[in-house]
Write an enzyme that holds these catalytic residues in place. Structure first.
Site, PDB file in Angstrom:
ATOM      1  N   CYS A 199       0.819  -1.226   0.000  1.00 56.81           N
ATOM      2  CA  CYS A 199       0.000   0.000   0.000  1.00 56.81           C
ATOM      3  C   CYS A 199       0.849   1.271   0.000  1.00 56.81           C
ATOM      4  O   CYS A 199       0.361   2.338  -0.374  1.00 56.81           O
ATOM      5  CB  CYS A 199      -0.938   0.005   1.203  1.00 56.81           C
ATOM      6  SG  CYS A 199      -2.198  -1.273   1.095  1.00 56.81           S
ATOM      7  N   HIS A 229      -3.269   7.535   1.892  1.00 59.92           N
ATOM      8  CA  HIS A 229      -3.650   6.235   1.334  1.00 59.92           C
ATOM      9  C   HIS A 229      -5.058   5.918   1.839  1.00 59.92           C
ATOM     10  O   HIS A 229      -5.363   6.105   3.016  1.00 59.92           O
ATOM     11  CB  HIS A 229      -2.655   5.175   1.784  1.00 59.92           C
ATOM     12  CG  HIS A 229      -3.111   3.773   1.521  1.00 59.92           C
ATOM     13  ND1 HIS A 229      -3.496   3.357   0.268  1.00 59.92           N
ATOM     14  CD2 HIS A 229      -3.284   2.708   2.352  1.00 59.92           C
ATOM     15  CE1 HIS A 229      -3.871   2.095   0.335  1.00 59.92           C
ATOM     16  NE2 HIS A 229      -3.760   1.678   1.580  1.00 59.92           N
ATOM     17  N   ASN A 279      -9.877   0.206  -0.848  1.00 61.28           N
ATOM     18  CA  ASN A 279      -8.416   0.287  -0.762  1.00 61.28           C
ATOM     19  C   ASN A 279      -7.825  -0.286  -2.055  1.00 61.28           C
ATOM     20  O   ASN A 279      -7.879  -1.496  -2.277  1.00 61.28           O
ATOM     21  CB  ASN A 279      -7.954  -0.498   0.465  1.00 61.28           C
ATOM     22  CG  ASN A 279      -6.442  -0.489   0.630  1.00 61.28           C
ATOM     23  OD1 ASN A 279      -5.705  -0.067  -0.262  1.00 61.28           O
ATOM     24  ND2 ASN A 279      -5.980  -0.966   1.772  1.00 61.28           N
TER      25      ASN A 279
HETATM   26  N1  ACO Z   1     -18.920  -8.058   7.768  1.00 64.53           N
HETATM   27  C1  ACO Z   1     -19.498  -8.316   8.950  1.00 64.53           C
HETATM   28  N2  ACO Z   1     -18.797  -8.661  10.047  1.00 64.53           N
HETATM   29  C2  ACO Z   1     -17.464  -8.743   9.920  1.00 64.53           C
HETATM   30  C3  ACO Z   1     -16.794  -8.485   8.708  1.00 64.53           C
HETATM   31  C4  ACO Z   1     -17.584  -8.138   7.597  1.00 64.53           C
HETATM   32  N3  ACO Z   1     -17.047  -7.863   6.398  1.00 64.53           N
HETATM   33  N4  ACO Z   1     -15.470  -8.642   8.902  1.00 64.53           N
HETATM   34  C5  ACO Z   1     -15.298  -8.981  10.186  1.00 64.53           C
HETATM   35  N5  ACO Z   1     -16.497  -9.054  10.805  1.00 64.53           N
HETATM   36  C6  ACO Z   1     -16.777  -9.390  12.193  1.00 64.53           C
HETATM   37  C7  ACO Z   1     -15.691 -10.206  12.831  1.00 64.53           C
HETATM   38  O1  ACO Z   1     -15.836 -11.579  12.534  1.00 64.53           O
HETATM   39  C8  ACO Z   1     -15.918  -9.909  14.299  1.00 64.53           C
HETATM   40  O2  ACO Z   1     -16.986 -10.727  14.750  1.00 64.53           O
HETATM   41  P1  ACO Z   1     -16.983 -11.331  16.241  1.00 64.53           P
HETATM   42  O3  ACO Z   1     -16.969 -10.157  17.155  1.00 64.53           O
HETATM   43  O4  ACO Z   1     -18.258 -12.130  16.276  1.00 64.53           O
HETATM   44  O5  ACO Z   1     -15.745 -12.156  16.329  1.00 64.53           O
HETATM   45  C9  ACO Z   1     -16.393  -8.475  14.312  1.00 64.53           C
HETATM   46  O6  ACO Z   1     -16.833  -8.192  12.971  1.00 64.53           O
HETATM   47  C10 ACO Z   1     -15.310  -7.496  14.730  1.00 64.53           C
HETATM   48  O7  ACO Z   1     -14.140  -7.820  13.993  1.00 64.53           O
HETATM   49  P2  ACO Z   1     -12.843  -6.947  14.108  1.00 64.53           P
HETATM   50  O8  ACO Z   1     -11.814  -7.471  13.182  1.00 64.53           O
HETATM   51  O9  ACO Z   1     -12.452  -6.793  15.545  1.00 64.53           O
HETATM   52  O10 ACO Z   1     -13.423  -5.554  13.586  1.00 64.53           O
HETATM   53  P3  ACO Z   1     -12.738  -4.149  13.527  1.00 64.53           P
HETATM   54  O11 ACO Z   1     -13.571  -3.147  14.184  1.00 64.53           O
HETATM   55  O12 ACO Z   1     -11.285  -4.216  13.916  1.00 64.53           O
HETATM   56  O13 ACO Z   1     -12.806  -3.835  11.964  1.00 64.53           O
HETATM   57  C11 ACO Z   1     -11.377  -3.860  10.039  1.00 64.53           C
HETATM   58  C12 ACO Z   1     -12.176  -4.686  11.038  1.00 64.53           C
HETATM   59  C13 ACO Z   1     -12.347  -3.006   9.259  1.00 64.53           C
HETATM   60  C14 ACO Z   1     -10.631  -4.804   9.105  1.00 64.53           C
HETATM   61  C15 ACO Z   1     -10.400  -2.941  10.798  1.00 64.53           C
HETATM   62  O14 ACO Z   1      -9.668  -3.676  11.737  1.00 64.53           O
HETATM   63  C16 ACO Z   1      -9.462  -2.260   9.873  1.00 64.53           C
HETATM   64  O15 ACO Z   1      -9.843  -1.468   9.049  1.00 64.53           O
HETATM   65  N6  ACO Z   1      -8.141  -2.491  10.011  1.00 64.53           N
HETATM   66  C17 ACO Z   1      -7.182  -1.901   9.156  1.00 64.53           C
HETATM   67  C18 ACO Z   1      -6.915  -2.839   8.067  1.00 64.53           C
HETATM   68  C19 ACO Z   1      -6.623  -2.190   6.751  1.00 64.53           C
HETATM   69  O16 ACO Z   1      -7.109  -1.138   6.402  1.00 64.53           O
HETATM   70  N7  ACO Z   1      -5.810  -2.870   6.011  1.00 64.53           N
HETATM   71  C20 ACO Z   1      -5.519  -2.464   4.689  1.00 64.53           C
HETATM   72  C21 ACO Z   1      -4.127  -2.643   4.368  1.00 64.53           C
HETATM   73  S1  ACO Z   1      -3.093  -1.840   5.471  1.00 64.53           S
HETATM   74  C22 ACO Z   1      -3.307  -0.253   5.186  1.00 64.53           C
HETATM   75  O17 ACO Z   1      -3.552   0.091   4.092  1.00 64.53           O
HETATM   76  C23 ACO Z   1      -3.186   0.694   6.322  1.00 64.53           C
END
Ligand code: ACO
Length: 327
Positions: free
Chosen positions: A117, A254, A284
């Protein structure tokens, strides 16, 4: 005392997006997810996904052609092509040499750069060093990815986040006074720390599995570390140029997640009205996200000549970086 320097000026900008748009509602049809969850956690509403006839190189070439036309120069005027990508058409040769051939450019040098990224910031910084040294005069810097090809479409925690696309700029070396009032790339700051590998990676590759692998991510951990890392390089860019968040016209991060963008801007004391966000439209798009966002904000009249623009990114590796540019 400041010395005259060669600055890399952005003289052209272009982008390309796959034809097919996939909404959150489309994902609900085969994945246990919801539009409400995706919008609330990420800000993403839709993404473009490459069809069988669309490849990283074809999107990159389309974006490059648009940037050349915008700059009013031809492919023969380019002596350096750098493509930032994690999803090349083939393991080799590089996407950049394919773009070079598609453009009919035989005079310059073309190579790929892989920093996931952060790829566009790394490629911009690399091209800037070539231009500032005087070894090359005019560069195409392209961020292009089709990450959809290496997503696990059963993994709702990753596949909803990404989209495909390409963005390109033409950079031209011109003399500046060596002050932050110059047009062009004023400073770049790159970092990496390979100890974070397991937080975000592909679980395959030519030398390990002989396959491209699929994206794996500890999303919460990435989120937690992103804001600190982003702030670190953005603050370094302000310090190196004697500028402040008040001086900034546009913050073009980004586009990974709306909440990461908001938290970073808040930590850096950058006013929300200066933040360019396109994550709702594109998701993304890995190395393409910054030039795609620049394109939107330039075309709608926000970014204008003379504006001070900060770009930043963080991604797999981890890699992270920022660049301060006077448009
Ligand atoms: N739809 C519905 N529920 C979902 C989904 C989905 N697409 N994905 C995960 N869940 C559920 C999980 O299973 C979990 O359920 P549980 O509580 O029953 O176990 C719940 O949602 C919470 O999951 P978390 O992973 O804790 O959710 P979080 O609030 O952290 O959000 C996310 C997840 C959006 C991926 C977040 O962590 C994030 O954006 N992280 C950054 C990742 C990123 O942007 N990466 C890109 C590359 S790196 C960069 O560019 C910076």
């Amino acid at each position: 005392m400041t010395q005259p320097v060669l600055r890399s000026i952005i003289v052209g900008l272009g982008c390309a997006l796959p034809k097919r748009i996939v909404s959150n509602a489309d994902l609900e049809k085969f994945l246990e997810t919801s539009d409400a969850w995706i919008v609330q956690r990420t800000g993403i509403r839709q993404r473009h996904i490459a069809g069988e006839d669309e490849r990283t190189s074809s999107l990159a070439t389309q974006a490059a052609r648009a940037a050349l036309a915008d700059a009013g120069v031809s492919a023969a005027d380019i002596d350096l092509i750098i493509v930032a990508t994690t999803t090349p058409d083939y393991t080799f040769p590089a996407v950049a040499t394919q773009v070079q051939a598609d453009l009919g450019n035989a005079a310059g040098v073309a190579f790929d750069l892989q920093a996931v990224c952060s790829g566009f910031v790394f490629a911009l910084a690399t091209a800037d060093k070539f231009l500032a040294s005087g070894s090359h005069r005019r560069a195409l810097v392209i961020g292009a990815d089709t990450l959809s090809r290496i997503l696990d479409w059963q993994d709702r925690a990753t596949c909803v986040l990404f989209g495909d696309g390409a963005g390109a700029i033409v950079l031209e070396a011109r003399e500046g006074k060596g002050t932050s009032a110059d047009r062009g790339v004023l400073t770049t700051h790159l970092r990496s720390d390979g100890r974070f590998r397991d937080k975000l990676y592909a679980d395959g590759g030519p030398s390990s599995t002989g396959t491209s692998g699929r994206v794996r991510m500890q999303g919460r951990e990435v989120f937690r570390l992103a804001v600190t890392m982003i702030s670190d390089v953005v603050e370094a860019a302000f310090a190196a140029t004697g500028t402040t968040p008040e001086d900034l016209d546009w913050f073009v991060p980004h586009q990974a997640n709306s909440r990461i963008i908001d938290a970073s801007a808040e930590k850096l004391a950058i006013a929300p009205r200066k933040v360019v966000k396109t994550v709702d439209l594109h998701g993304n798009t890995t190395a393409a996200s910054i030039p795609l966002a620049l394109n939107v904000a330039r075309d709608d009249g926000r970014i204008k000549a003379g504006d001070l623009v900060m770009i930043e990114a963080m991604g797999g590796g981890f890699t992270w970086g920022a660049a301060l540019i006077r448009w």
